[in-house]
Design a protein around this motif. Structure first.
Motif, short mmCIF file in Angstrom:
data_model
loop_
_atom_site.label_atom_id
_atom_site.label_comp_id
_atom_site.label_asym_id
_atom_site.label_seq_id
_atom_site.Cartn_x
_atom_site.Cartn_y
_atom_site.Cartn_z
N ASP A 4 0.11 -0.37 -8.48
CA ASP A 4 0.40 0.84 -7.42
C ASP A 4 1.64 0.66 -6.86
O ASP A 4 1.80 -0.26 -6.02
CB ASP A 4 -0.69 0.91 -6.60
CG ASP A 4 -0.55 2.41 -5.80
OD1 ASP A 4 0.40 2.55 -6.03
OD2 ASP A 4 -1.67 2.49 -4.80
N THR A 204 0.04 5.83 -6.12
CA THR A 204 -1.00 6.39 -5.54
C THR A 204 -0.32 7.35 -4.32
O THR A 204 -0.83 8.19 -4.11
CB THR A 204 -2.07 5.73 -4.92
OG1 THR A 204 -1.79 4.56 -3.94
CG2 THR A 204 -2.98 5.10 -6.15
N SER A 206 -1.12 6.51 -1.63
CA SER A 206 -2.17 6.78 -0.79
C SER A 206 -1.84 6.41 0.75
O SER A 206 -0.98 5.60 0.92
CB SER A 206 -3.37 5.76 -1.20
OG SER A 206 -2.74 4.56 -1.34
N ASN A 219 -6.93 8.96 -0.42
CA ASN A 219 -6.46 8.37 -1.74
C ASN A 219 -6.48 6.80 -1.19
O ASN A 219 -6.23 6.37 -0.11
CB ASN A 219 -5.22 8.89 -1.93
CG ASN A 219 -4.78 8.56 -3.49
OD1 ASN A 219 -5.48 8.14 -4.14
ND2 ASN A 219 -3.49 8.88 -3.74
N VAL A 224 -5.35 4.95 -8.78
CA VAL A 224 -4.21 5.01 -9.65
C VAL A 224 -4.45 5.08 -11.32
O VAL A 224 -3.83 5.78 -12.11
CB VAL A 224 -3.18 3.63 -9.49
CG1 VAL A 224 -3.78 2.45 -10.20
CG2 VAL A 224 -1.73 4.28 -9.95
#
Length: 263
Positions: A4, A204, A206, A219, A224
């Motif tokens: 990620d 991501t 996130s 997220n 991912v």
């Protein structure tokens, strides 16, 4: 193995379950995560997370949203912090004309300072570009032509083929987040289909932009795998090949990150 390449673990930490988040990522096969700095005033918090986990690294930078209040006019504050072994990238930085939380001039000034820092340190520039394709391309090309090349990636790529082509011409990589899985992202998928596999990363971003089938949820790095699966479908390769290639691309670009030991 997946990486990620762009997440915000400091934001996830606020929910109080960061240990579980990291554990789920590991179980999903995510071997490395880069947690991204958006404010210099919060750099120490971001770095502390990277220090806590041996599979997490961090960046140093000022998001364009924060450029008005915390933007840097010179590269020195970034270069100084980038000497830390945990810092593997410069950013995120760039231009955001969608929200315009900061004046455009302040965004551009800070963006240029980040580019100088990336060039000086050799660390990859992490570029945010939203509704600012033309100015992003112009600034990147100008810096490249006038002051020399620099490594980098357009993160959470959502733009059209113009920015993609320009980034590739400048030697930059393109990173895909969950948006590429969204039903209405067909134009983005067409653009991504033309990007060489050896210039792609996955991320991501996130806690934002959870991919299908988790859209609408918070997220996290484990998700991912869904973005990678969609990207494999677009490129016509297996999930294992996509994971291997994008991970190799990551370690080639983020070359300060230690590779995992062979199984």
């Amino acid at each position: 193995m997946l990486v990620d390449s762009h997440c915000h673990l400091d934001y996830l930490q606020k929910d109080g379950d960061l240990e579980e988040v990291v554990a789920r990522a590991r179980r999903a096969g995510v071997t490395r995560m880069v947690t991204i700095c958006t404010k210099l005033s919060e750099f120490e918090q971001v770095k502390a997370i990277a220090a806590r986990y041996d599979d997490v690294a961090c960046s140093v930078g000022v998001h364009p949203h924060e450029a008005g209040a915390e933007g840097v006019a010179t590269p020195e504050p970034l270069i100084e912090r980038a000497q830390d072994p945990l810092v593997v990238g410069i950013g995120e930085t760039g231009l955001d004309y969608f929200y315009e939380h900061s004046p455009r001039a302040a965004q551009a000034l800070s963006f240029r300072a980040h580019i100088q820092a990336a060039r000086s340190t050799g660390l990859p520039l992490i570029v945010h570009a939203r509704d600012a394709d033309d100015d992003t391309v112009a600034l990147l090309r100008e810096e490249h032509a006038e002051n020399g090349p620099f490594p980098g990636v357009i993160h959470c790529f959502t733009a059209g083929p113009g920015l993609a082509r320009a980034a590739l011409e400048l030697g930059l990589y393109i990173s895909l987040a969950g948006i590429v899985t969204f039903k209405k992202a067909e134009e983005l998928r067409r653009t991504v289909a033309e990007v060489p596999l050896d210039r792609l990363l996955v991320e991501t971003d996130s806690p934002y932009l959870a991919p299908t089938p988790n859209r609408g949820k918070r997220n996290e790095p484990a998700f991912v795998v869904h973005t990678a699966a969609k990207l494999a479908e677009i490129k016509g390769v297996s999930a294992d090949e996509l994971a291997a290639v994008t991970s190799e691309n990551f370690f080639r670009l983020f070359d300060k990150v230690e590779r995992p030991a062979a199984a």
